[in-house]
Write a protein that holds these residues in place. Structure first.
Motif, mmCIF file in Angstrom:
data_model
loop_
_atom_site.group_PDB
_atom_site.id
_atom_site.type_symbol
_atom_site.label_atom_id
_atom_site.label_comp_id
_atom_site.label_asym_id
_atom_site.label_seq_id
_atom_site.Cartn_x
_atom_site.Cartn_y
_atom_site.Cartn_z
ATOM 1 N N GLU A 113 -8.908 -6.094 3.015
ATOM 2 C CA GLU A 113 -8.016 -5.163 3.383
ATOM 3 C C GLU A 113 -8.635 -4.122 4.406
ATOM 4 O O GLU A 113 -9.841 -3.667 3.965
ATOM 5 C CB GLU A 113 -7.948 -4.128 1.927
ATOM 6 N N LYS B 40 0.698 -1.236 0.171
ATOM 7 C CA LYS B 40 0.119 0.045 -0.032
ATOM 8 C C LYS B 40 0.899 1.297 -0.038
ATOM 9 O O LYS B 40 2.098 1.358 0.286
ATOM 10 C CB LYS B 40 -1.049 0.101 1.333
ATOM 11 N N SER C 229 -1.566 -4.303 8.024
ATOM 12 C CA SER C 229 -1.206 -5.450 7.225
ATOM 13 C C SER C 229 -0.810 -6.858 7.988
ATOM 14 O O SER C 229 -1.198 -7.890 7.469
ATOM 15 C CB SER C 229 0.063 -5.059 6.368
ATOM 16 N N ARG D 288 -11.643 -1.220 4.123
ATOM 17 C CA ARG D 288 -11.064 0.172 3.569
ATOM 18 C C ARG D 288 -12.051 0.384 2.694
ATOM 19 O O ARG D 288 -12.253 1.798 2.650
ATOM 20 C CB ARG D 288 -9.717 -0.213 2.953
ATOM 21 N N TYR E 143 -0.628 1.295 8.582
ATOM 22 C CA TYR E 143 -0.463 0.510 7.719
ATOM 23 C C TYR E 143 0.193 -0.493 7.922
ATOM 24 O O TYR E 143 -0.159 -1.768 7.513
ATOM 25 C CB TYR E 143 0.066 1.328 6.666
ATOM 26 N N SER F 160 5.080 0.609 3.325
ATOM 27 C CA SER F 160 3.861 0.974 3.011
ATOM 28 C C SER F 160 4.121 2.484 2.270
ATOM 29 O O SER F 160 3.560 3.362 2.287
ATOM 30 C CB SER F 160 3.042 1.495 4.290
#
Length: 398
Positions: free
Chosen positions: A88, A58, A73, A136, A69, A356
């Motif tokens: 996600e 990302k 993850s 997301r 992030y 990220s």
């Protein structure tokens, strides 16, 4: 800009938007652009030893949300480990809830705590436990006309509101300040959905966390290594972005890599907070290590050759690590996600690390980081306690 001067600017930015806030994050990324060698990729030959499941790389944009992030993850990889279809997760949902909680803490502390969009690995777990999570696609945080995070204006607005509150102009705080503060955040990031549809079923953030993601937040522990506190006991992590004053388990320096190695072998990935504002950290070349010579003592040829193939490293001691932490040559810059183990052409081992900052470097968003760099520059590790070696887990009582 050399490492010392960059770290000075980064530290100074604490007073404005936090140690890993959007301003400092942009400085960090830009400062690393010169850390590269022309023929690095052709002079390294990496072979995967372990490469665990993860989701796509990302881009956190202009925001100090690496901690969110990287840890989201990590949670997505936990879903894979549990045999689930990964989703996600909304990195900005976690961040938004942290900003609200951080504001409350800032007022309670009369302004004597870091502001900004920086945070810590444990923040994601804490917010997951309290607020649940969302996909997301349900909450992007892009509520102000951009296609990627750009938090500078919001950070300034947050600071302005909270600075006004702690001045207490009425002589007694009203209960309305929190509503006004939250409205500022939500005007930029969007109002949090109380209910939402996902794949034909309705959820709340809490039911989505329980039924779809399915992790138990109480199974996760955070560790670090300091000589200033007893080993195998909890200690407060003394970094500016630990606004919640969470504690970590304190282990010996070599225990950190023993924990990571054991976790990877058992199928667990690891969230990693670290210092990356180092001349020996190359985002472009996707390599980080600890050189045997200080950068200022290197010749021009040695500097140009820093990432052109494997290099020798010094032994990392607990004293070296603590000294670097205390003299600000180790700073809490960045969060990433350790997803595997690799060897170079000499047999030396590196951790495979997911970043990220987009798929823009030699390894399309990944890096190869030596174990010595991890021992020297780690500020914290977060993982499922099932990944901790039995002897260390027994000492920690987890």
């Amino acid at each position: 800009m050399n490492t010392f001067s960059f770290k000075s600017v980064l530290a100074a930015s604490v007073f404005f938007v936090g140690a890993t806030g959007c301003f400092a994050q942009d400085i960090l990324v830009n400062s690393l652009k010169l850390n590269a060698s022309e023929k690095s990729k052709e002079n390294f030959k990496f072979t995967d030893v372990i490469n665990l499941g993860t989701t796509s790389v990302k881009l956190q944009g202009s925001s100090g949300t690496c901690w969110s992030y990287s840890t989201n993850s990590f949670l997505e990889s936990e879903m894979i480990r549990l045999g689930k279809q990964p989703v996600e997760l909304s990195q900005i949902y976690s961040a938004r809830n942290v900003y609200v909680e951080k504001g409350v803490n800032y007022v309670r502390m009369h302004g004597a705590v870091t502001l900004g969009d920086g945070g810590a690995l444990h923040d994601v777990i804490n917010m997951y436990k309290k607020y649940g999570t969302v996909p997301r696609e349900v909450y992007t945080g892009l509520n102000y006309g951009t296609d990627k995070n750009k938090f500078g204006e919001m950070a300034a607005m947050i600071e302005g509101v909270l600075t006004a509150v702690v001045k207490n102009p009425n002589g007694e705080l009203t209960p309305n300040w929190k509503k006004a503060y939250t409205a500022v955040i939500d005007s930029y990031l969007g109002t949090v959905p109380e209910n939402f549809a996902y794949k034909g079923k309705n959820y709340t953030p809490q039911t989505f966390a329980k039924e779809v993601v399915g992790i138990n937040p109480d199974e996760y522990v955070e560790i670090s290594s300091f000589t200033t506190s007893p080993y195998y006991e909890k200690t407060t992590m003394m970094v500016p972005d630990n606004w919640s004053f969470d504690q970590v388990y304190n282990v010996k320096v070599n225990d950190m890599t023993d924990v990571i190695d054991n976790a990877l072998k058992k199928g667990y990935t690891v969230a990693w907070a670290t210092d990356v504002s180092e001349k020996s950290f190359s985002w472009k070349n996707g390599v980080a290590y600890v050189p045997t010579k200080k950068f200022d003592d290197m010749t021009a040829e040695e500097k140009a050759d820093m990432f052109n193939g494997p290099k020798a490293e010094p032994e990392i001691t607990a004293e070296m690590r603590q000294t670097a932490f205390d003299n600000y040559t180790t700073t809490d810059d960045h969060g990433m996600h350790i997803i595997g183990l690799a060897k170079d052409q000499t047999g030396k081992e590196y951790y495979i690390v997911k970043n990220s900052w987009g798929a823009t470097n030699d390894y399309k968003g990944y890096l190869f980081v030596t174990k010595n760099f991890v021992k020297y520059k780690t500020t914290a590790l977060l993982l499922n306690k099932g990944g901790i070696p039995t002897d260390i887990a027994k000492k920690l009582g987890v």
